[in-house]
Design a protein around this motif. Structure first.
Motif, PDB file in Angstrom:
ATOM      1  N   TYR A   1     -77.966  75.340  18.015  1.00 26.21           N
ATOM      2  CA  TYR A   1     -76.695  74.637  18.093  1.00 26.21           C
ATOM      3  C   TYR A   1     -76.084  74.881  19.481  1.00 26.21           C
ATOM      4  CZ  TYR A   1     -76.902  73.974  13.082  1.00 26.21           C
ATOM      5  OH  TYR A   1     -77.279  73.606  11.828  1.00 26.21           O
ATOM      6  N   PRO A   2     -75.454  73.859  20.062  1.00 25.55           N
ATOM      7  CA  PRO A   2     -74.842  74.050  21.373  1.00 25.55           C
ATOM      8  C   PRO A   2     -73.609  74.931  21.259  1.00 25.55           C
ATOM      9  CG  PRO A   2     -74.321  71.879  20.509  1.00 25.55           C
ATOM     10  CD  PRO A   2     -75.319  72.493  19.566  1.00 25.55           C
ATOM     11  N   PRO A   3     -73.256  75.648  22.302  1.00 30.57           N
ATOM     12  CA  PRO A   3     -72.072  76.505  22.244  1.00 30.57           C
ATOM     13  C   PRO A   3     -70.813  75.670  22.122  1.00 30.57           C
ATOM     14  CG  PRO A   3     -72.932  76.355  24.481  1.00 30.57           C
ATOM     15  CD  PRO A   3     -73.916  75.682  23.606  1.00 30.57           C
ATOM     16  N   PRO A   4     -69.892  76.044  21.212  1.00 29.86           N
ATOM     17  CA  PRO A   4     -68.663  75.273  21.081  1.00 29.86           C
ATOM     18  C   PRO A   4     -67.673  75.658  22.157  1.00 29.86           C
ATOM     19  CG  PRO A   4     -68.646  77.107  19.555  1.00 29.86           C
ATOM     20  CD  PRO A   4     -69.975  77.146  20.265  1.00 29.86           C
ATOM     21  N   GLY A   5     -66.582  74.881  22.206  1.00 38.38           N
ATOM     22  CA  GLY A   5     -65.479  75.246  23.087  1.00 38.38           C
ATOM     23  C   GLY A   5     -65.673  74.770  24.504  1.00 38.38           C
ATOM     24  N   PRO A   6     -65.620  75.677  25.500  1.00 37.98           N
ATOM     25  CA  PRO A   6     -65.656  75.272  26.891  1.00 37.98           C
ATOM     26  C   PRO A   6     -66.875  74.409  27.195  1.00 37.98           C
ATOM     27  CG  PRO A   6     -65.104  77.591  26.704  1.00 37.98           C
ATOM     28  CD  PRO A   6     -65.477  77.122  25.328  1.00 37.98           C
ATOM     29  N   GLY A   7     -66.632  73.385  27.952  1.00 46.73           N
ATOM     30  CA  GLY A   7     -67.684  72.446  28.289  1.00 46.73           C
ATOM     31  C   GLY A   7     -67.469  71.098  27.648  1.00 46.73           C
TER      32      GLY A   7
ATOM     33  N   ARG B   1     -69.225  62.213  35.366  1.00 44.01           N
ATOM     34  CA  ARG B   1     -68.595  62.732  34.148  1.00 44.01           C
ATOM     35  C   ARG B   1     -67.768  63.976  34.441  1.00 44.01           C
ATOM     36  NH1 ARG B   1     -70.599  61.827  29.070  1.00 44.01           N
ATOM     37  NH2 ARG B   1     -68.845  63.176  28.517  1.00 44.01           N
ATOM     38  N   GLY B   2     -68.286  64.850  35.326  1.00 39.79           N
ATOM     39  CA  GLY B   2     -67.528  66.033  35.687  1.00 39.79           C
ATOM     40  C   GLY B   2     -66.278  65.709  36.472  1.00 39.79           C
ATOM     41  N   ARG B   3     -66.313  64.671  37.285  1.00 44.98           N
ATOM     42  CA  ARG B   3     -65.118  64.251  38.009  1.00 44.98           C
ATOM     43  C   ARG B   3     -64.088  63.633  37.074  1.00 44.98           C
ATOM     44  NH1 ARG B   3     -64.419  65.990  43.368  1.00 44.98           N
ATOM     45  NH2 ARG B   3     -66.461  66.103  44.376  1.00 44.98           N
ATOM     46  N   GLU B   4     -64.567  62.941  36.092  1.00 45.61           N
ATOM     47  CA  GLU B   4     -63.645  62.301  35.153  1.00 45.61           C
ATOM     48  C   GLU B   4     -62.938  63.331  34.276  1.00 45.61           C
ATOM     49  OE1 GLU B   4     -63.884  58.563  32.028  1.00 45.61           O
ATOM     50  OE2 GLU B   4     -65.475  60.083  31.986  1.00 45.61           O
ATOM     51  N   HIS B   5     -63.700  64.300  33.755  1.00 47.14           N
ATOM     52  CA  HIS B   5     -63.152  65.351  32.894  1.00 47.14           C
ATOM     53  C   HIS B   5     -63.609  66.701  33.429  1.00 47.14           C
ATOM     54  CE1 HIS B   5     -61.585  62.687  29.795  1.00 47.14           C
ATOM     55  NE2 HIS B   5     -62.731  62.045  29.798  1.00 47.14           N
ATOM     56  N   PRO B   6     -62.766  67.397  34.183  1.00 45.51           N
ATOM     57  CA  PRO B   6     -63.160  68.722  34.670  1.00 45.51           C
ATOM     58  C   PRO B   6     -63.504  69.638  33.496  1.00 45.51           C
ATOM     59  CG  PRO B   6     -61.193  67.956  35.810  1.00 45.51           C
ATOM     60  CD  PRO B   6     -61.452  66.975  34.708  1.00 45.51           C
ATOM     61  N   GLY B   7     -64.552  70.413  33.669  1.00 47.42           N
ATOM     62  CA  GLY B   7     -65.032  71.275  32.601  1.00 47.42           C
ATOM     63  C   GLY B   7     -66.252  70.724  31.907  1.00 47.42           C
ATOM     64  N   THR B   8     -66.592  69.459  32.191  1.00 50.15           N
ATOM     65  CA  THR B   8     -67.814  68.896  31.614  1.00 50.15           C
ATOM     66  C   THR B   8     -69.028  69.616  32.186  1.00 50.15           C
ATOM     67  OG1 THR B   8     -66.769  66.744  31.387  1.00 50.15           O
ATOM     68  CG2 THR B   8     -69.162  66.793  31.336  1.00 50.15           C
ATOM     69  N   SER B   9     -69.968  69.931  31.327  1.00 49.16           N
ATOM     70  CA  SER B   9     -71.148  70.682  31.727  1.00 49.16           C
ATOM     71  C   SER B   9     -72.373  70.108  31.026  1.00 49.16           C
ATOM     72  CB  SER B   9     -70.979  72.171  31.390  1.00 49.16           C
ATOM     73  OG  SER B   9     -70.908  72.338  29.985  1.00 49.16           O
ATOM     74  N   THR B  10     -73.500  70.753  31.270  1.00 48.42           N
ATOM     75  CA  THR B  10     -74.733  70.333  30.593  1.00 48.42           C
ATOM     76  C   THR B  10     -74.588  70.465  29.075  1.00 48.42           C
ATOM     77  OG1 THR B  10     -76.069  70.973  32.497  1.00 48.42           O
ATOM     78  CG2 THR B  10     -77.188  70.815  30.392  1.00 48.42           C
ATOM     79  N   ALA B  11     -73.870  71.489  28.613  1.00 50.16           N
ATOM     80  CA  ALA B  11     -73.649  71.648  27.166  1.00 50.16           C
ATOM     81  C   ALA B  11     -72.901  70.447  26.598  1.00 50.16           C
ATOM     82  CB  ALA B  11     -72.884  72.938  26.886  1.00 50.16           C
ATOM     83  N   THR B  12     -71.979  69.881  27.350  1.00 49.44           N
ATOM     84  CA  THR B  12     -71.266  68.704  26.904  1.00 49.44           C
ATOM     85  C   THR B  12     -72.221  67.537  26.686  1.00 49.44           C
ATOM     86  OG1 THR B  12     -69.395  69.421  28.262  1.00 49.44           O
ATOM     87  CG2 THR B  12     -69.327  67.179  27.407  1.00 49.44           C
ATOM     88  N   LEU B  13     -73.069  67.282  27.683  1.00 51.85           N
ATOM     89  CA  LEU B  13     -74.021  66.173  27.584  1.00 51.85           C
ATOM     90  C   LEU B  13     -75.022  66.408  26.455  1.00 51.85           C
ATOM     91  CD1 LEU B  13     -74.679  65.628  31.398  1.00 51.85           C
ATOM     92  CD2 LEU B  13     -72.889  64.647  29.967  1.00 51.85           C
ATOM     93  N   ALA B  14     -75.469  67.660  26.299  1.00 49.23           N
ATOM     94  CA  ALA B  14     -76.428  67.949  25.238  1.00 49.23           C
ATOM     95  C   ALA B  14     -75.812  67.759  23.859  1.00 49.23           C
ATOM     96  CB  ALA B  14     -76.949  69.385  25.396  1.00 49.23           C
ATOM     97  N   ALA B  15     -74.549  68.130  23.697  1.00 47.84           N
ATOM     98  CA  ALA B  15     -73.894  67.938  22.400  1.00 47.84           C
ATOM     99  C   ALA B  15     -73.735  66.460  22.080  1.00 47.84           C
ATOM    100  CB  ALA B  15     -72.530  68.627  22.402  1.00 47.84           C
ATOM    101  N   GLU B  16     -73.387  65.650  23.078  1.00 46.16           N
ATOM    102  CA  GLU B  16     -73.265  64.210  22.845  1.00 46.16           C
ATOM    103  C   GLU B  16     -74.623  63.586  22.585  1.00 46.16           C
ATOM    104  OE1 GLU B  16     -71.282  62.621  26.213  1.00 46.16           O
ATOM    105  OE2 GLU B  16     -69.365  63.584  25.779  1.00 46.16           O
ATOM    106  N   LEU B  17     -75.648  64.083  23.242  1.00 43.08           N
ATOM    107  CA  LEU B  17     -76.986  63.544  23.045  1.00 43.08           C
ATOM    108  C   LEU B  17     -77.497  63.806  21.631  1.00 43.08           C
ATOM    109  CD1 LEU B  17     -79.348  62.241  24.814  1.00 43.08           C
ATOM    110  CD2 LEU B  17     -80.290  64.526  24.899  1.00 43.08           C
ATOM    111  N   ALA B  18     -77.096  64.928  21.038  1.00 46.83           N
ATOM    112  CA  ALA B  18     -77.606  65.322  19.725  1.00 46.83           C
ATOM    113  C   ALA B  18     -76.781  64.778  18.571  1.00 46.83           C
ATOM    114  CB  ALA B  18     -77.632  66.858  19.633  1.00 46.83           C
ATOM    115  N   ARG B  19     -75.798  63.944  18.840  1.00 46.49           N
ATOM    116  CA  ARG B  19     -74.981  63.417  17.752  1.00 46.49           C
ATOM    117  C   ARG B  19     -75.794  62.512  16.837  1.00 46.49           C
ATOM    118  NH1 ARG B  19     -70.022  60.488  20.388  1.00 46.49           N
ATOM    119  NH2 ARG B  19     -71.707  59.765  21.710  1.00 46.49           N
TER     120      ARG B  19
END
Length: 418
Positions: free
Chosen positions: A136-142, A400-418
């Protein structure tokens, strides 16, 4: 005839001071049943009013065999005295521990049962507190909009903050995933080679017809059929090629994101994932190709603008976000010129590589127009595709990082796994 005495006197003229006795029923008969007796007649078999029935004690007299009022029955302890065989009030029954004392076989208060870990200690097979469970991807930051998400980590493998970071991440992504991405894009190369071979015959005949017309000869009778065949093969082959490209691009995004998240990425899993995103990506790619062609045909600048906006982010938006073509403008417009610069750098790398490959293919294939030259060019272009996919994915992640500061690889991976 005699006169009756006045009311209240007897026949002798004396006053009546005693109540008259109830009259005797005629003939000694009792009053009829079902009707109340006349005044003064008691009901037969019932006691007088206020008197208890026969056999019952007088009011206030104790009944035989029953204790006096306020007295305990015989054999019962006096009030306030303990009953034999029962514990005193406030005392536990025999065999039970005193209040506050631990019961045998039970843990102390506040202590976990035997076999359970102490509070704050990790359970066997579970990660320590604060660490995500495996898979599971880490929750919270990202995650965008998450409170306290903060800035993107400086060592994030996909999200960059400047041009140099974008170039390094794009090149490193292609380098790390080179073999797997080559295998992912191999179906597109094979389909392109087959389409070139199928189009080689009709194109050669069309060239002969063109030369005959230029020399003053007329069109052959089968020109219309040959033209129809060429158009149909071109259209069907183009659609099939776009469908295969959509499958390869979606599978490549899966491999890149999984690798950046340091998770195992298997080719079979990538293709299974790509099959689920293939049709949406194919549809939006077809529409964007029509828009770009129309814009380039009438006005060159709108075509260039649409190509930069759509082709740089459409794959990431459709595959990761499940978005549409309108999202491309929202993501790119705030940083259009920065996006244009990165697209130009990618285009220059691709063009230089293509010129080198085309020269080698011409030498080996015997000329520019030969089928062998076209097939060799298509095959030799395969090694550059992992790097172009890496640059494209790094550009999408940076936006994506410019649009929402704090976006990371974990963010993209969580959206990819939806």
């Amino acid at each position: 005839m005699s006169t009756p005495p006045p009311y209240g006197q007897d026949p002798d003229g004396q006053p009546q001071d005693q109540p008259q006795q109830p009259p005797t029923p005629p003939g000694g008969y009792p009053p009829p049943q079902g009707f109340p007796p006349p005044p003064g007649y008691p009901q037969q078999g019932y006691p007088q009013q206020g008197q208890p029935p026969p056999g019952y004690p007088q009011q206030g007299q104790p009944q035989p065999g029953y204790p006096q009022q306020g007295q305990q029955p015989p054999g019962y302890p006096q009030q306030g005295q303990p009953q034999p065989g029962y514990p005193q009030q406030g005392q536990p029954p025999p065999g039970y521990p005193q209040q506050g004392q631990p019961q045998p076989g039970y843990p102390q208060q506040g202590q976990p049962p035997p076999g359970y870990p102490q509070y704050g200690q990790p359970q066997p097979g579970y990660p320590p507190p604060g660490h995500p469970q495996q898979g599971y991807p880490p929750p919270g930051p990202g995650y965008p909009g998450y409170p306290g998400a903060g800035a993107t980590p400086a060592d994030d493998p996909l999200v960059a903050t400047d041009f140099g970071g974008w170039f390094r991440r794009g090149f490193a992504t292609g380098q790390r995933n080179f073999v797997r991405l080559v295998l992912v894009f191999l179906p597109y190369t094979l389909v392109s080679a087959v389409m070139l071979i199928m189009l080689a015959g009709p194109q050669a005949e069309m060239e002969q017809f063109s030369a005959s017309v230029q020399q003053g000869g007329g069109l052959p009778p089968d020109f219309a059929g040959l033209l129809t065949q060429l158009v149909l093969v071109s259209i069907v082959g183009g659609l099939v090629s776009m469908l295969v490209v959509a499958l390869c691009q979606a599978s490549g995004v899966y491999l890149i994101v999984r690798d950046a998240e340091r998770r195992p990425a298997v080719i079979g899993d990538a293709f299974r994932f790509g099959l689920g995103r293939m049709l949406p990506l194919f549809g939006w790619s077809l529409l964007s190709g029509i828009l770009i062609a129309v814009g380039a045909l009438f006005l060159l600048l709108p075509g260039i603008y649409l190509a930069v906006v759509i082709m740089s982010t459409l794959v990431g938006i459709v595959v990761i976000e499940r978005g549409n073509i309108g999202r491309c403008f929202t993501l790119v417009n705030p940083r259009f010129f920065a996006t244009l610069g990165r697209v130009l750098v990618t285009g220059v790398i691709f063009t230089v590589y293509y010129l080198v490959v085309a020269g080698i293919a011409n030498l080996v294939g015997g000329g520019t127009g030969s089928v062998l030259t076209a097939v060799l060019t298509s095959v030799l272009m395969l090694p550059v595709l992992p790097f172009t996919a890496g640059f494209q994915m790094a550009l999408y992640a940076e936006l994506r990082g410019r649009e929402h500061p704090g976006t990371s690889t974990a963010t993209l991976a969580a959206e990819l796994a939806r």
